[in-house]
Design a protein around this motif. Structure first.
Motif, PDB file in Angstrom:
ATOM      1  N   GLN A  74      21.547   1.890  -1.348  1.00 62.66           N
ATOM      2  CA  GLN A  74      21.953   0.939  -2.375  1.00 62.66           C
ATOM      3  C   GLN A  74      23.174   0.146  -1.932  1.00 62.66           C
ATOM      4  N   GLN A  75      24.129   0.827  -1.303  1.00 62.95           N
ATOM      5  CA  GLN A  75      25.323   0.118  -0.848  1.00 62.95           C
ATOM      6  C   GLN A  75      24.970  -0.898   0.232  1.00 62.95           C
ATOM      7  N   ALA A  76      24.053  -0.526   1.119  1.00 63.52           N
ATOM      8  CA  ALA A  76      23.630  -1.465   2.165  1.00 63.52           C
ATOM      9  C   ALA A  76      23.023  -2.725   1.553  1.00 63.52           C
ATOM     10  N   MET A  77      22.195  -2.546   0.539  1.00 66.18           N
ATOM     11  CA  MET A  77      21.594  -3.700  -0.128  1.00 66.18           C
ATOM     12  C   MET A  77      22.657  -4.531  -0.846  1.00 66.18           C
ATOM     13  N   ASP A  78      23.620  -3.851  -1.464  1.00 66.28           N
ATOM     14  CA  ASP A  78      24.683  -4.561  -2.177  1.00 66.28           C
ATOM     15  C   ASP A  78      25.596  -5.327  -1.226  1.00 66.28           C
ATOM     16  N   LEU A  79      25.619  -4.920   0.037  1.00 67.33           N
ATOM     17  CA  LEU A  79      26.431  -5.614   1.037  1.00 67.33           C
ATOM     18  C   LEU A  79      25.624  -6.661   1.806  1.00 67.33           C
ATOM     19  N   GLY A  80      24.402  -6.899   1.358  1.00 67.49           N
ATOM     20  CA  GLY A  80      23.617  -7.990   1.921  1.00 67.49           C
ATOM     21  C   GLY A  80      22.862  -7.667   3.191  1.00 67.49           C
ATOM     22  N   GLN A  81      22.702  -6.378   3.506  1.00 70.54           N
ATOM     23  CA  GLN A  81      21.894  -6.057   4.683  1.00 70.54           C
ATOM     24  C   GLN A  81      20.424  -6.351   4.385  1.00 70.54           C
ATOM     25  N   ASP A  82      19.645  -6.499   5.446  1.00 73.06           N
ATOM     26  CA  ASP A  82      18.319  -7.096   5.311  1.00 73.06           C
ATOM     27  C   ASP A  82      17.169  -6.104   5.176  1.00 73.06           C
ATOM     28  N   GLY A  83      17.444  -4.829   5.342  1.00 76.18           N
ATOM     29  CA  GLY A  83      16.371  -3.854   5.233  1.00 76.18           C
ATOM     30  C   GLY A  83      16.877  -2.452   5.477  1.00 76.18           C
ATOM     31  N   LEU A  84      15.959  -1.496   5.409  1.00 80.52           N
ATOM     32  CA  LEU A  84      16.295  -0.087   5.584  1.00 80.52           C
ATOM     33  C   LEU A  84      15.319   0.557   6.556  1.00 80.52           C
ATOM     34  N   ILE A  85      15.824   1.473   7.364  1.00 80.83           N
ATOM     35  CA  ILE A  85      14.972   2.305   8.206  1.00 80.83           C
ATOM     36  C   ILE A  85      15.250   3.750   7.791  1.00 80.83           C
ATOM     37  N   ILE A  86      14.279   4.368   7.136  1.00 81.81           N
ATOM     38  CA  ILE A  86      14.481   5.671   6.502  1.00 81.81           C
ATOM     39  C   ILE A  86      13.565   6.705   7.141  1.00 81.81           C
ATOM     40  N   GLU A  87      14.136   7.836   7.501  1.00 78.51           N
ATOM     41  CA  GLU A  87      13.344   8.913   8.093  1.00 78.51           C
ATOM     42  C   GLU A  87      12.570   9.654   7.007  1.00 78.51           C
ATOM     43  N   SER A  88      11.285   9.896   7.285  1.00 78.60           N
ATOM     44  CA  SER A  88      10.438  10.574   6.306  1.00 78.60           C
ATOM     45  C   SER A  88       9.554  11.603   7.002  1.00 78.60           C
ATOM     46  N   HIS A  89       9.244  12.660   6.268  1.00 82.01           N
ATOM     47  CA  HIS A  89       8.391  13.732   6.791  1.00 82.01           C
ATOM     48  C   HIS A  89       7.696  14.390   5.600  1.00 82.01           C
ATOM     49  N   PRO A  90       6.415  14.729   5.727  1.00 84.09           N
ATOM     50  CA  PRO A  90       5.724  15.386   4.607  1.00 84.09           C
ATOM     51  C   PRO A  90       6.397  16.682   4.167  1.00 84.09           C
ATOM     52  N   ASN A  91       7.012  17.372   5.124  1.00 82.19           N
ATOM     53  CA  ASN A  91       7.718  18.620   4.810  1.00 82.19           C
ATOM     54  C   ASN A  91       8.954  18.711   5.700  1.00 82.19           C
ATOM     55  N   PRO A  92      10.067  18.113   5.278  1.00 88.31           N
ATOM     56  CA  PRO A  92      11.267  18.077   6.117  1.00 88.31           C
ATOM     57  C   PRO A  92      11.735  19.450   6.594  1.00 88.31           C
ATOM     58  N   LYS A  93      11.432  20.499   5.851  1.00 86.64           N
ATOM     59  CA  LYS A  93      11.894  21.837   6.226  1.00 86.64           C
ATOM     60  C   LYS A  93      11.307  22.300   7.552  1.00 86.64           C
ATOM     61  N   ILE A  94      10.149  21.767   7.926  1.00 94.53           N
ATOM     62  CA  ILE A  94       9.531  22.187   9.186  1.00 94.53           C
ATOM     63  C   ILE A  94       9.599  21.087  10.247  1.00 94.53           C
ATOM     64  N   ALA A 116      10.075   6.758  -4.438  1.00 92.68           N
ATOM     65  CA  ALA A 116      11.002   6.714  -5.571  1.00 92.68           C
ATOM     66  C   ALA A 116      12.225   5.871  -5.239  1.00 92.68           C
ATOM     67  N   LEU A 117      12.700   5.992  -3.999  1.00 92.97           N
ATOM     68  CA  LEU A 117      13.856   5.191  -3.578  1.00 92.97           C
ATOM     69  C   LEU A 117      13.526   3.703  -3.658  1.00 92.97           C
ATOM     70  N   ILE A 118      12.371   3.333  -3.135  1.00 90.75           N
ATOM     71  CA  ILE A 118      11.968   1.921  -3.154  1.00 90.75           C
ATOM     72  C   ILE A 118      11.831   1.417  -4.589  1.00 90.75           C
ATOM     73  N   LYS A 119      11.321   2.273  -5.454  1.00 90.93           N
ATOM     74  CA  LYS A 119      11.126   1.883  -6.849  1.00 90.93           C
ATOM     75  C   LYS A 119      12.454   1.705  -7.580  1.00 90.93           C
ATOM     76  N   ASN A 120      13.427   2.551  -7.275  1.00 87.63           N
ATOM     77  CA  ASN A 120      14.666   2.583  -8.058  1.00 87.63           C
ATOM     78  C   ASN A 120      15.809   1.757  -7.479  1.00 87.63           C
ATOM     79  N   ILE A 121      15.709   1.394  -6.216  1.00 88.72           N
ATOM     80  CA  ILE A 121      16.817   0.648  -5.622  1.00 88.72           C
ATOM     81  C   ILE A 121      16.890  -0.746  -6.237  1.00 88.72           C
ATOM     82  N   LYS A 122      18.092  -1.230  -6.441  1.00 92.20           N
ATOM     83  CA  LYS A 122      18.289  -2.540  -7.061  1.00 92.20           C
ATOM     84  C   LYS A 122      18.580  -3.578  -5.973  1.00 92.20           C
ATOM     85  N   ILE A 123      17.817  -4.650  -5.981  1.00 94.80           N
ATOM     86  CA  ILE A 123      18.055  -5.769  -5.068  1.00 94.80           C
ATOM     87  C   ILE A 123      18.709  -6.877  -5.887  1.00 94.80           C
ATOM     88  N   ARG A 124      19.982  -7.059  -5.672  1.00 94.35           N
ATOM     89  CA  ARG A 124      20.747  -8.007  -6.483  1.00 94.35           C
ATOM     90  C   ARG A 124      20.820  -9.365  -5.792  1.00 94.35           C
TER      91      ARG A 124
END
Length: 278
Positions: free
Chosen positions: A134-154, A170-178
């Motif tokens: 959210q802070q990155a978006m609020d500072l005008g950055q152009d995108g996100l690269i987010i690590e994802s895994h079906p089961n991060p524990k393994i 959920a992150l994509i749904k809830n993040i605010k693009i101002r």
């Protein structure tokens, strides 16, 4: 779906191109090494593939810009930067401290360059990823690269900073693009009035700092007359501790107070050095 991979040397580049990878990125440890970056740039001659360059491990803006320019020099036109935070000797809640100002200055220096935030590597913890995003978006950055895994524990690596696909959704749904600004007259008038107040306060701050530096010069002259060295560690510790205490009572963080007073202290040292050596 497009594929992307990190390349750290010439062999990686050749293999990625041979396998039809769509996007390449250069990691933080590689971007810190101009020789490695140049070898990658040479290997990319004649191939205009999108390349993203992560910031170097340490907060060295010139090194980051140098890496970007080396890749651009190879004829790559589809360039972007990845802000993944910086190593620090200080213990913080982050895996890599954001130091947002470095990315902001990169944008000022290269305004047409897309900057993508890597909140996963900044955070080091999944529970911090949303706030950093959210802070990155609020500072005008152009995108996100987010690590994802079906089961991060393994996950084989970095599991603590990975989100599940549902969490990414959920992150994509809830993040605010101002929006960057507004034409609303009430907003613009109010902002102009508040900024005018800020300008006046800034002038007051500079005047106070000037008065302080004048006293610093007098101290420097006194030290020179009495053959006293510049740094007085006990006095410096008293200043910083007192400043933190007073700053906390005014709602200012220790981190901000330290950065502010370290900058003032360094300038004081510079002034006294000139006086003692004149």
């Amino acid at each position: 779906m497009l594929t992307a991979t990190e390349v750290a040397n010439v062999k990686h580049v050749y293999e990625a191109l041979k396998m039809g990878v769509d996007i390449l990125w250069i990691g933080a440890r590689t971007s810190a090494n101009p020789f490695s970056v140049q070898e990658i740039a040479d290997a990319l001659q004649g191939v205009d593939i999108p390349v993203l360059i992560k910031n170097p491990v340490n907060p060295d803006l010139e090194l980051w810009i140098g890496a970007i320019e080396r890749i651009a020099g190879a004829g790559i036109t589809k360039l972007g930067a990845i802000h993944r935070g910086f190593s620090s000797s200080e213990k913080t809640k982050y895996r890599n401290v954001p130091q947002w100002q470095v990315a902001i200055e990169l944008h000022q220096r290269m305004p047409n360059l897309p900057i993508i935030c890597d909140p996963s590597h900044i955070a080091g913890r999944a529970d911090l990823v949303f706030d950093i995003s959210q802070q990155a978006m609020d500072l005008g950055q152009d995108g996100l690269i987010i690590e994802s895994h079906p089961n991060p524990k393994i996950a084989l690596s970095d599991g603590k900073q990975q989100l599940t696909p549902d969490e990414v959704g959920a992150l994509i749904k809830n993040i605010k693009i101002r929006q960057a600004t507004s034409d609303n007259i009430t907003y613009t008038q109010s902002l102009e009035e508040l900024r005018a107040k800020i300008d006046m306060i800034d002038e007051e701050i500079l005047a106070v700092i000037q008065r302080r530096m004048n006293v610093v010069k007098e101290i420097g002259k006194t030290k020179k007359e009495n053959n006293i060295r510049i740094l007085q560690t006990d006095r410096w510790m008293q200043i910083i501790e007192k400043a933190k205490e007073k700053g906390n009572s005014k709602g200012l963080s220790d981190e901000f107070i330290e950065k502010l007073f370290k900058a003032i202290h360094q300038e004081s040292i510079n002034l006294q050095t000139e006086i003692l050596n004149s």
